[in-house]
Write a protein that holds these residues in place. Structure first.
Motif, PDB file in Angstrom:
ATOM      1  N   GLY A  15       0.824  -1.205   0.000  1.00 35.12           N
ATOM      2  CA  GLY A  15       0.000   0.000   0.000  1.00 35.12           C
ATOM      3  C   GLY A  15       0.855   1.250   0.000  1.00 35.12           C
ATOM      4  O   GLY A  15       1.948   1.267   0.560  1.00 35.12           O
ATOM      5  N   THR A  18       0.076   8.356   2.314  1.00 37.17           N
ATOM      6  CA  THR A  18      -0.247   9.734   1.942  1.00 37.17           C
ATOM      7  C   THR A  18       0.482  10.698   2.870  1.00 37.17           C
ATOM      8  O   THR A  18       0.990  10.299   3.924  1.00 37.17           O
ATOM      9  CB  THR A  18      -1.761  10.004   2.055  1.00 37.17           C
ATOM     10  OG1 THR A  18      -2.109  10.023   3.450  1.00 37.17           O
ATOM     11  CG2 THR A  18      -2.576   8.937   1.327  1.00 37.17           C
ATOM     12  N   ILE A  24      -2.928   3.405   2.086  1.00 37.20           N
ATOM     13  CA  ILE A  24      -4.014   3.107   1.147  1.00 37.20           C
ATOM     14  C   ILE A  24      -3.920   1.641   0.760  1.00 37.20           C
ATOM     15  O   ILE A  24      -2.897   1.185   0.235  1.00 37.20           O
ATOM     16  CB  ILE A  24      -3.917   3.978  -0.118  1.00 37.20           C
ATOM     17  CG1 ILE A  24      -3.881   5.458   0.246  1.00 37.20           C
ATOM     18  CG2 ILE A  24      -5.100   3.678  -1.054  1.00 37.20           C
ATOM     19  CD1 ILE A  24      -3.561   6.366  -0.937  1.00 37.20           C
ATOM     20  N   CYS A  25      -4.976   0.896   1.015  1.00 38.31           N
ATOM     21  CA  CYS A  25      -4.991  -0.520   0.647  1.00 38.31           C
ATOM     22  C   CYS A  25      -4.923  -0.642  -0.880  1.00 38.31           C
ATOM     23  O   CYS A  25      -5.701   0.012  -1.594  1.00 38.31           O
ATOM     24  CB  CYS A  25      -6.259  -1.184   1.182  1.00 38.31           C
ATOM     25  SG  CYS A  25      -6.346  -2.928   0.728  1.00 38.31           S
ATOM     26  N   PRO A  26      -4.012  -1.465  -1.401  1.00 34.28           N
ATOM     27  CA  PRO A  26      -3.870  -1.576  -2.853  1.00 34.28           C
ATOM     28  C   PRO A  26      -5.003  -2.353  -3.528  1.00 34.28           C
ATOM     29  O   PRO A  26      -5.057  -2.404  -4.753  1.00 34.28           O
ATOM     30  CB  PRO A  26      -2.525  -2.297  -3.029  1.00 34.28           C
ATOM     31  CG  PRO A  26      -2.336  -3.057  -1.777  1.00 34.28           C
ATOM     32  CD  PRO A  26      -3.005  -2.253  -0.692  1.00 34.28           C
ATOM     33  N   HIS A  28      -8.823  -2.287  -2.671  1.00 36.46           N
ATOM     34  CA  HIS A  28     -10.067  -1.537  -2.873  1.00 36.46           C
ATOM     35  C   HIS A  28      -9.925  -0.089  -2.425  1.00 36.46           C
ATOM     36  O   HIS A  28     -10.923   0.609  -2.247  1.00 36.46           O
ATOM     37  CB  HIS A  28     -11.232  -2.206  -2.120  1.00 36.46           C
ATOM     38  CG  HIS A  28     -11.376  -3.662  -2.431  1.00 36.46           C
ATOM     39  ND1 HIS A  28     -11.080  -4.646  -1.520  1.00 36.46           N
ATOM     40  CD2 HIS A  28     -11.752  -4.289  -3.577  1.00 36.46           C
ATOM     41  CE1 HIS A  28     -11.276  -5.835  -2.078  1.00 36.46           C
ATOM     42  NE2 HIS A  28     -11.676  -5.658  -3.320  1.00 36.46           N
ATOM     43  N   SER A  29      -8.694   0.336  -2.171  1.00 34.73           N
ATOM     44  CA  SER A  29      -8.364   1.749  -1.899  1.00 34.73           C
ATOM     45  C   SER A  29      -8.949   2.313  -0.618  1.00 34.73           C
ATOM     46  O   SER A  29      -9.097   3.530  -0.491  1.00 34.73           O
ATOM     47  CB  SER A  29      -8.774   2.640  -3.086  1.00 34.73           C
ATOM     48  OG  SER A  29      -8.114   2.207  -4.246  1.00 34.73           O
ATOM     49  N   LYS A  31      -8.581   3.779   2.962  1.00 36.31           N
ATOM     50  CA  LYS A  31      -7.467   4.486   3.589  1.00 36.31           C
ATOM     51  C   LYS A  31      -7.577   4.342   5.101  1.00 36.31           C
ATOM     52  O   LYS A  31      -8.675   4.427   5.660  1.00 36.31           O
ATOM     53  CB  LYS A  31      -7.503   5.977   3.242  1.00 36.31           C
ATOM     54  CG  LYS A  31      -7.293   6.281   1.782  1.00 36.31           C
ATOM     55  CD  LYS A  31      -7.375   7.785   1.561  1.00 36.31           C
ATOM     56  CE  LYS A  31      -7.255   8.119   0.091  1.00 36.31           C
ATOM     57  NZ  LYS A  31      -7.392   9.572  -0.127  1.00 36.31           N
TER      58      LYS A  31
END
Ligand code: FES
Length: 65
Positions: A15, A18, A24-26, A28-29, A31
């Motif tokens: 991930g 920011t 951020i999970c790679p 399903h995005s 955060k």
């Protein structure tokens, strides 16, 4: 130690981070705030487990409960 996303159990190791201290999970995005563990872009209550840390005499310590 492998950190799994609480949404669907996928690995967060790849991930991105920011400038707001989130990962951020790679998959399903979703955060997650890396200090509180709270999910910041979904209100379903997903939360990462967090650990108390400190740096002392150039050594990094993680408190594992
Ligand atoms: S597995 Fe991480 S957001 Fe779905």
């Amino acid at each position: 130690m492998n950190m799994e996303c609480p949404h669907a159990g996928k690995s967060l190791l790849k991930g991105n981070c920011t400038e707001q201290n989130e990962i951020i999970c790679p998959f399903h995005s979703f955060k997650y705030d890396m200090t509180s563990g709270n999910c910041t872009n979904n209100n379903e209550g997903f939360r990462l487990k967090t650990f108390e840390t400190k740096i002392e005499h150039n050594q990094f310590y993680i408190k594992i409960d």
